[in-house]
Design an enzyme around this catalytic site. Structure first.
Site, PDB file in Angstrom:
ATOM      1  N   MET A 122       0.949  -1.133  -0.028  1.00 17.63           N
ATOM      2  CA  MET A 122      -0.072   0.133  -0.172  1.00 17.63           C
ATOM      3  C   MET A 122       0.817   1.277  -0.125  1.00 17.63           C
ATOM      4  O   MET A 122       2.048   1.245  -0.405  1.00 17.63           O
ATOM      5  CB  MET A 122      -0.792  -0.028   1.308  1.00 17.63           C
ATOM      6  CG  MET A 122      -1.879  -1.163   1.354  1.00 17.63           C
ATOM      7  SD  MET A 122      -3.061  -1.049  -0.190  1.00 17.63           S
ATOM      8  CE  MET A 122      -4.021  -2.684   0.065  1.00 17.63           C
ATOM      9  N   CYS A 123       0.186   2.300   0.454  1.00 19.29           N
ATOM     10  CA  CYS A 123       1.068   3.532   0.234  1.00 19.29           C
ATOM     11  C   CYS A 123       0.850   4.696   1.391  1.00 19.29           C
ATOM     12  O   CYS A 123      -0.042   4.168   2.467  1.00 19.29           O
ATOM     13  CB  CYS A 123       0.518   4.575  -0.995  1.00 19.29           C
ATOM     14  SG  CYS A 123       0.489   3.338  -2.335  1.00 19.29           S
TER      15      CYS A 123
END
Length: 277
Positions: A1-2
């Site tokens: 993810m980020c």
């Protein structure tokens, strides 16, 4: 993810937010605490609003923590509204056109999360993008496709409604392909005058997202911090995870909501996908 952040308020050097806090976005690119991945080194991007007709945009495929050009830019660019993102790929290629934020005209868009089994849904979703926007798609991510679907459904006129219709379409296509719980997202988008932030997942267990307390209240709670006197009462931050451990500074964005920041006012509404008719 980020990991990502949005700043809106008094004009501010980018480095004040990107580098200087104890747990800055650059620190999160190596040492994320609340994300699925600890390291977010698959590229980065910064989009900011300034004097031009369209926002400035810098994106690169290397890790943010070692990029000298980003450090130089952040020390010299001042903006009242900017979006920044560090990426951890969920499967699509590490390339510049897959780095966030994405831009179309005055609009910026960035995303943390994924569309489950995106490769199986991609064809149906891509064919739903309006011909006006299709030539502007440059990369291969689910995040960028979500942006152009939202534009197709009227992002420029009705951001909450457009995102609701976009998510409704993704969930409907996923049902046809027997893909359960397809949407996981925290999204930020802006046209330079307002910011819209969404926290939603099909299973109602969305990735982390926080907003800063009102600057006026923080000044009263922490008069010992000079930096709080440099920004206006209207200044706000929305972040994937807090930039520090300052008591009273951070509040969790509620699940399944759309938040709007404009003119120093924060409004939070319930968010519900709108299925295709």
């Amino acid at each position: 993810m980020c990991r990502w952040l949005v700043y809106s308020g008094s004009p501010l050097l980018l480095e004040e937010v990107l580098y200087k806090p104890r747990h800055s976005l650059i620190d999160q690119s190596r040492h994320a605490r609340l994300g699925v991945d600890t390291t977010n080194g698959d590229g980065f991007g910064v989009g900011w609003y300034g004097a031009g007709d369209v926002p400035g945009l810098v994106r690169a495929i290397g890790p943010a923590w070692s990029d000298r050009n980003l450090r130089e830019l952040a020390a010299h660019v001042t903006s009242p509204l900017f979006l920044a993102h560090v990426r951890s790929s969920t499967g699509t290629s590490v390339q510049q056109t897959n780095c966030h934020p994405f831009r179309f005209e005055r609009w910026l868009w960035m995303h943390n999360g994924s569309i489950a089994r995106f490769a199986h849904l991609k064809r149906d979703l891509t064919l739903a993008v309006d011909a006006e926007f299709f030539p502007a798609i440059e990369g291969s991510t689910d995040s960028e496709l979500m942006f152009f679907l939202a534009l197709t459904f009227g992002l420029r006129d009705d951001p909450p409604g457009a995102v609701a219709r976009m998510v409704g379409l993704v969930e409907a296509v996923a049902r046809r392909h027997d893909v359960p719980e397809p949407v996981q997202m925290t999204v930020a988008t802006s046209d330079g005058s307002a910011v819209w932030v969404f926290r939603y997942s099909t299973r109602h267990e969305s990735r982390s997202l926080f907003y800063s307390s009102e600057t006026r209240n923080l000044r009263m709670l922490h008069p010992e911090i000079p930096a709080l006197r440099l920004v206006s009462d209207e200044s706000r931050l929305i972040v994937s995870e807090p930039l520090g451990d300052l008591p009273g500074a951070w509040n969790e964005v509620p699940e399944s909501t759309c938040s709007v920041i404009t003119g120093g006012q924060d409004v939070i509404h319930a968010f519900q996908p709108e299925p295709p008719r």
